[in-house]
Design an enzyme around this catalytic site. Structure first.
Site, PDB file in Angstrom:
ATOM      1  N   CYS A  44       0.831  -1.213   0.000  1.00  0.00           N
ATOM      2  CA  CYS A  44       0.000   0.000   0.000  1.00  0.00           C
ATOM      3  C   CYS A  44       0.862   1.258   0.000  1.00  0.00           C
ATOM      4  O   CYS A  44       0.525   2.254  -0.655  1.00  0.00           O
ATOM      5  CB  CYS A  44      -0.930   0.007   1.208  1.00  0.00           C
ATOM      6  SG  CYS A  44      -2.099  -1.365   1.235  1.00  0.00           S
ATOM      7  N   ARG A 119      -7.978  -4.233  -3.090  1.00  0.00           N
ATOM      8  CA  ARG A 119      -7.454  -3.099  -3.860  1.00  0.00           C
ATOM      9  C   ARG A 119      -8.433  -2.800  -4.994  1.00  0.00           C
ATOM     10  O   ARG A 119      -8.269  -3.262  -6.121  1.00  0.00           O
ATOM     11  CB  ARG A 119      -6.065  -3.424  -4.409  1.00  0.00           C
ATOM     12  CG  ARG A 119      -5.058  -3.721  -3.321  1.00  0.00           C
ATOM     13  CD  ARG A 119      -3.657  -3.946  -3.880  1.00  0.00           C
ATOM     14  NE  ARG A 119      -2.833  -4.573  -2.869  1.00  0.00           N
ATOM     15  CZ  ARG A 119      -2.277  -3.946  -1.843  1.00  0.00           C
ATOM     16  NH1 ARG A 119      -2.456  -2.642  -1.705  1.00  0.00           N
ATOM     17  NH2 ARG A 119      -1.548  -4.591  -0.955  1.00  0.00           N
TER      18      ARG A 119
END
Length: 211
Positions: A44, A119
């Protein structure tokens, strides 16, 4: 879960930039809303840096970036501070502090992985319509250049009423040309090759974008 062509769900959220109504506060602008599994995680972090490195490119085409995860605002703030202090990258786009209700509404919770969001990427247009949806597993980071390309080609397709080939503008068959929508009746099909287009057949014609 919003599908292509749907109105983006109305969300009242808290972000690192204060309260926000999505898509209401974004009307008139393209936007990319992307979720990440959790703050302070390696993949991330690389994604946020990559998005930030392309902020100006997104702004140039009138597109805003918004991050999101099921973390509280103070966690987002601390993570952004860490990125600035350790990687010398200043994250300038807002990050939404989502809850389970919002995450479920957007279909972002990963089955069997608790409250971690997948995601996800949602591209919205200036009318608040969902134009593109992408989902990536937690283990794989996204390709930001492809997301940027996707927004660009959506805009070009809308403005010029054309379709866009694979890998545009570097398609191996027709290079940077765009595709003319196929004829929808026999008469138009006959005329298609007579027009000043490059055609493999009446149903596969292409031209330069500016022609």
């Amino acid at each position: 879960m919003p599908l292509l062509g749907d109105d983006f769900p109305e969300l009242k959220v808290q972000t690192t930039h204060g309260p926000m109504n999505i898509p209401g506060d974004l009307k008139g602008s393209w936007f990319v809303l992307f979720s990440h599994p959790a703050d302070f995680t390696p993949v991330c972090t690389t994604e946020f840096v990559a998005f930030q490195q392309r902020v100006e490119a997104f702004e140039k085409i009138g597109c805003k970036l918004i991050g999101m995860s099921v973390d509280q605002v103070f966690s987002h703030i601390k993570w952004v501070e860490w990125i600035k202090e350790n990687l010398d990258v200043d994250i300038t786009f807002p990050i939404v502090a989502a809850n389970d209700r919002i995450a479920n509404k957007l279909g972002m919770l990963h089955p069997g992985k608790g409250t971690n969001t997948v995601r996800a990427v949602f591209v919205g247009d200036p009318n608040g319509k969902v134009r593109l949806v992408l989902y990536y597993p937690q283990e794989i980071g996204r390709n930001m250049d492809e997301i940027l390309r996707a927004v660009k080609v959506l805009q070009i397709s809308d403005s010029n009423k054309v379709a866009m080939p694979a890998d545009w503008p570097n398609n191996l068959l027709i290079k940077d040309h765009v595709i003319i929508p196929p004829a929808n009746n026999v008469e138009d099909a006959k005329k298609r090759k007579e027009q000043q287009y490059d055609c493999y057949d009446w149903w596969f014609c292409h031209k330069p974008l500016d022609k």
